[in-house]
Design a protein around this motif. Structure first.
Motif, PDB file in Angstrom:
ATOM      1  N   ARG A 216       7.938   2.518  -4.864  1.00 42.03           N
ATOM      2  CA  ARG A 216       8.890   2.754  -5.958  1.00 42.03           C
ATOM      3  C   ARG A 216       8.282   3.681  -7.008  1.00 42.03           C
ATOM      4  O   ARG A 216       8.957   4.585  -7.522  1.00 42.03           O
ATOM      5  CB  ARG A 216       9.294   1.428  -6.603  1.00 42.03           C
ATOM      6  CG  ARG A 216      10.220   0.571  -5.764  1.00 42.03           C
ATOM      7  CD  ARG A 216      10.748  -0.602  -6.555  1.00 42.03           C
ATOM      8  NE  ARG A 216      11.639  -0.170  -7.631  1.00 42.03           N
ATOM      9  CZ  ARG A 216      12.232  -1.005  -8.484  1.00 42.03           C
ATOM     10  NH1 ARG A 216      12.026  -2.315  -8.378  1.00 42.03           N
ATOM     11  NH2 ARG A 216      13.033  -0.560  -9.418  1.00 42.03           N
TER      12      ARG A 216
ATOM     13  N   ALA B 295      12.251  -5.361  -4.397  1.00 41.31           N
ATOM     14  CA  ALA B 295      11.810  -3.973  -4.514  1.00 41.31           C
ATOM     15  C   ALA B 295      12.091  -3.204  -3.227  1.00 41.31           C
ATOM     16  O   ALA B 295      12.501  -2.033  -3.266  1.00 41.31           O
ATOM     17  CB  ALA B 295      10.311  -3.933  -4.841  1.00 41.31           C
TER      18      ALA B 295
ATOM     19  N   MET C 258      13.810   8.074  -0.181  1.00 38.29           N
ATOM     20  CA  MET C 258      12.581   7.357   0.180  1.00 38.29           C
ATOM     21  C   MET C 258      11.775   8.133   1.217  1.00 38.29           C
ATOM     22  O   MET C 258      10.566   8.343   1.056  1.00 38.29           O
ATOM     23  CB  MET C 258      12.946   5.980   0.734  1.00 38.29           C
ATOM     24  CG  MET C 258      11.764   5.176   1.257  1.00 38.29           C
ATOM     25  SD  MET C 258      12.294   3.766   2.243  1.00 38.29           S
ATOM     26  CE  MET C 258      12.872   4.581   3.749  1.00 38.29           C
TER      27      MET C 258
ATOM     28  N   LYS D 261      15.684  -2.298  -3.067  1.00 41.62           N
ATOM     29  CA  LYS D 261      15.969  -1.192  -3.979  1.00 41.62           C
ATOM     30  C   LYS D 261      15.501   0.136  -3.393  1.00 41.62           C
ATOM     31  O   LYS D 261      16.202   1.152  -3.473  1.00 41.62           O
ATOM     32  CB  LYS D 261      15.265  -1.455  -5.316  1.00 41.62           C
ATOM     33  CG  LYS D 261      15.642  -0.490  -6.428  1.00 41.62           C
ATOM     34  CD  LYS D 261      17.067  -0.703  -6.875  1.00 41.62           C
ATOM     35  CE  LYS D 261      17.407   0.202  -8.061  1.00 41.62           C
ATOM     36  NZ  LYS D 261      18.816   0.055  -8.487  1.00 41.62           N
ATOM     37  N   VAL D 262      14.319   0.122  -2.784  1.00 40.41           N
ATOM     38  CA  VAL D 262      13.758   1.353  -2.217  1.00 40.41           C
ATOM     39  C   VAL D 262      14.604   1.867  -1.062  1.00 40.41           C
ATOM     40  O   VAL D 262      14.851   3.074  -0.941  1.00 40.41           O
ATOM     41  CB  VAL D 262      12.304   1.107  -1.762  1.00 40.41           C
ATOM     42  CG1 VAL D 262      11.807   2.240  -0.879  1.00 40.41           C
ATOM     43  CG2 VAL D 262      11.398   0.946  -2.975  1.00 40.41           C
TER      44      VAL D 262
ATOM     45  N   SER E  16       6.389  -1.906  -0.997  1.00 38.83           N
ATOM     46  CA  SER E  16       7.535  -1.401  -1.755  1.00 38.83           C
ATOM     47  C   SER E  16       7.254  -1.206  -3.250  1.00 38.83           C
ATOM     48  O   SER E  16       7.748  -0.227  -3.837  1.00 38.83           O
ATOM     49  CB  SER E  16       8.741  -2.322  -1.547  1.00 38.83           C
ATOM     50  OG  SER E  16       8.427  -3.658  -1.867  1.00 38.83           O
ATOM     51  N   PRO E  17       6.492  -2.074  -3.948  1.00 45.69           N
ATOM     52  CA  PRO E  17       6.229  -1.795  -5.378  1.00 45.69           C
ATOM     53  C   PRO E  17       5.515  -0.461  -5.594  1.00 45.69           C
ATOM     54  O   PRO E  17       5.836   0.275  -6.530  1.00 45.69           O
ATOM     55  CB  PRO E  17       5.361  -2.986  -5.804  1.00 45.69           C
ATOM     56  CG  PRO E  17       5.723  -4.085  -4.851  1.00 45.69           C
ATOM     57  CD  PRO E  17       5.957  -3.391  -3.549  1.00 45.69           C
TER      58      PRO E  17
ATOM     59  N   ILE F 261       8.071   7.219  -5.556  1.00 38.24           N
ATOM     60  CA  ILE F 261       9.388   7.874  -5.520  1.00 38.24           C
ATOM     61  C   ILE F 261       9.734   8.447  -6.888  1.00 38.24           C
ATOM     62  O   ILE F 261      10.257   9.563  -7.000  1.00 38.24           O
ATOM     63  CB  ILE F 261      10.461   6.870  -5.050  1.00 38.24           C
ATOM     64  CG1 ILE F 261      10.280   6.552  -3.555  1.00 38.24           C
ATOM     65  CG2 ILE F 261      11.862   7.432  -5.287  1.00 38.24           C
ATOM     66  CD1 ILE F 261      11.228   5.496  -3.030  1.00 38.24           C
ATOM     67  N   LEU F 262       9.418   7.689  -7.952  1.00 39.89           N
ATOM     68  CA  LEU F 262       9.667   8.195  -9.302  1.00 39.89           C
ATOM     69  C   LEU F 262       8.818   9.426  -9.609  1.00 39.89           C
ATOM     70  O   LEU F 262       9.282  10.385 -10.236  1.00 39.89           O
ATOM     71  CB  LEU F 262       9.395   7.090 -10.324  1.00 39.89           C
ATOM     72  CG  LEU F 262      10.351   5.892 -10.304  1.00 39.89           C
ATOM     73  CD1 LEU F 262       9.889   4.823 -11.297  1.00 39.89           C
ATOM     74  CD2 LEU F 262      11.768   6.335 -10.632  1.00 39.89           C
TER      75      LEU F 262
ATOM     76  N   SER G  99      10.080  12.347  -7.486  1.00 42.96           N
ATOM     77  CA  SER G  99      11.530  12.529  -7.527  1.00 42.96           C
ATOM     78  C   SER G  99      11.969  13.966  -7.809  1.00 42.96           C
ATOM     79  O   SER G  99      12.867  14.478  -7.134  1.00 42.96           O
ATOM     80  CB  SER G  99      12.131  11.581  -8.569  1.00 42.96           C
ATOM     81  OG  SER G  99      13.534  11.723  -8.623  1.00 42.96           O
TER      82      SER G  99
END
Length: 432
Positions: A139, A57, A68, A60-61, A135-136, A142-143, A146
């Motif tokens: 994420r 994760a 980010m 990915k971030v 990080s989870p 961020i969504l 966004s």
């Protein structure tokens, strides 16, 4: 007359609890930003390969740093501004107009200590650990953020564009090599990486940025065999040579017609001698020779090494853009750029190319490459315009100096000790 209501009622404590929660969120955003930007992607990749979902994760971030950081800054600013506003309203209600000053001082201290310094210090101390843990959650944030972050990002890029600044989304990929080289150099300066290890690692990284021309053996130093000579002369010359592969020419040195391998030559001689009444006079050297392999002088070293491995050959002749012979290069030459000089029992002993005089001057062979000199002495002489020390002096002087002439540039004094025709054979160097 009723007594005035106490400011420290349930609403006061609920607001105070909300401010405390906002400070915790501010600490989370600040620590997450520091951890995710400071975490080593190499270490995260190692953990991800071992099955860590948090590391995956985090990888990915951190793929899109701009997105980010935009989400984290948005969340951090929202909670900081909201907490300051609530604190101002709360203290103004309790202490009147002086509550504004109290809220400013109090929230500055709280945000600075608990919302910035404390979480950032902890995150920078354990960046990978914190990055994996947060990080989870990041994420998901961020969504959620966004759409807003995308609008802000376009606005920022538009403003930067007006000032002539262009953003490159692949800049972090292009800077990876420089980051690795900087880490190796820093490790050496701090004593964690030995000089020999540093030279090998940097040499491997440099292959894609260096060309065949920089390390080839110049044509004036190539040993060649005239294909028109008698078989006895050819065999004697091949046996006397320290080299396994020797170019064959006919008429003039530029006309290379093949490359003879000592093992192929001996096999052919053995075959001829085994025939009834056989002699070496029947040797056809061109029949034994391999077809010459020519490469452009501008070929990158890493590409040339791949071609050597692909073609299963170790020897190539170097030509310029007009097809004229410039020199030769072998697979061993490229490997030596990584591991250093390789010598075997058949190599001719070379004179020391660098000697130090009693007065501190260094006596250097003119043909010594600048790269070898820099690696040996930890100097930083430029090798962009010339490959050898003599070439550097000629380039800077804009002439072919005479014996005794001296020049000062790049923090060194260069003095020509000996010259043969147009070649500078020996020079003295001294750091200024």
């Amino acid at each position: 007359m009723d007594a005035s209501p106490s400011p420290f009622d349930a609403a006061f404590w609920l607001t105070a609890a909300a401010i405390l929660c906002l400070l915790v969120m501010s600490a989370f955003f600040s620590g997450s930003e520091t951890a995710l930007t400071a975490a080593s992607r190499a270490k995260l990749k190692t953990q991800a390969d071992k099955g860590s979902s948090g590391a995956k994760a985090a990888m990915k971030v951190t793929e899109d740093n701009e997105r980010m950081i935009g989400a984290l800054l948005l969340g951090n600013n929202v909670v900081n501004i909201l907490s300051a506003s609530l604190a101002t309203a709360l203290l103004t209600r309790a202490f009147g107009d002086s509550g504004v000053a109290l809220a400013t001082l109090g929230m500055t201290a709280l945000v600075l200590i608990f919302g910035e310094v404390l979480p950032k210090t902890f995150a920078i101390t354990n960046p990978e650990l914190v990055a994996v843990r947060v990080s989870p959650v990041i994420r998901v944030l961020i969504l959620v953020f966004s759409p807003i972050v995308s609008v802000v990002r376009q606005l920022v890029r538009g403003l930067l564009y007006l000032f002539g600044v262009r953003t490159d989304p692949d800049s972090h990929i292009l800077a990876l090599r420089e980051e690795i080289m900087g880490a190796i150099a820093l490790g050496h300066s701090e004593g964690a990486v030995e000089k020999e290890d540093r030279d090998r690692l940097l040499g491997a990284l440099d292959l894609s940025h260096r060309t065949v021309e920089e390390i080839m053996r110049h044509r004036s130093q190539i040993e060649m065999i005239n294909a028109e000579h008698s078989p006895d002369v050819i065999i004697s010359q091949a046996l006397a040579s320290p080299h396994t592969r020797i170019p064959l020419f006919r008429g003039e040195h530029e006309n290379v017609v093949g490359v003879i391998h000592a093992k192929d030559l001996l096999r052919e001689v053995n075959r001829l001698m085994r025939e009834p009444g056989g002699t070496v006079e029947g040797l056809d050297i061109l029949k034994v020779a391999m077809k010459p392999y020519f490469v452009p002088e501008t070929t990158p070293l890493d590409e040339q090494m791949r071609q050597f491995l692909k073609r299963r050959t170790h020897f190539a002749l170097v030509v310029d853009e007009y097809g004229a012979l410039r020199g030769l290069i072998t697979l061993e030459d490229i490997i030596e750029e990584i591991v250093g000089e390789i010598s075997d029992e058949f190599d001719i002993a070379q004179d020391v190319t660098l000697k130090r005089a009693e007065n501190g001057d260094y006596l250097v062979e003119g043909a010594m490459t600048i790269r070898d000199l820099n690696r040996m002495m930890d100097w930083q002489l430029p090798d962009d315009e010339a490959n050898t020390v003599a070439g550097l002096v000629i380039h800077e002087a804009q002439m072919i100096p005479s014996e005794g002439q001296a020049f000062s540039f790049h923090g060194f004094r260069f003095e020509v000790v000996s010259r043969k025709e147009n070649r500078l054979m020996k020079l003295k160097l001294r750091a200024l």
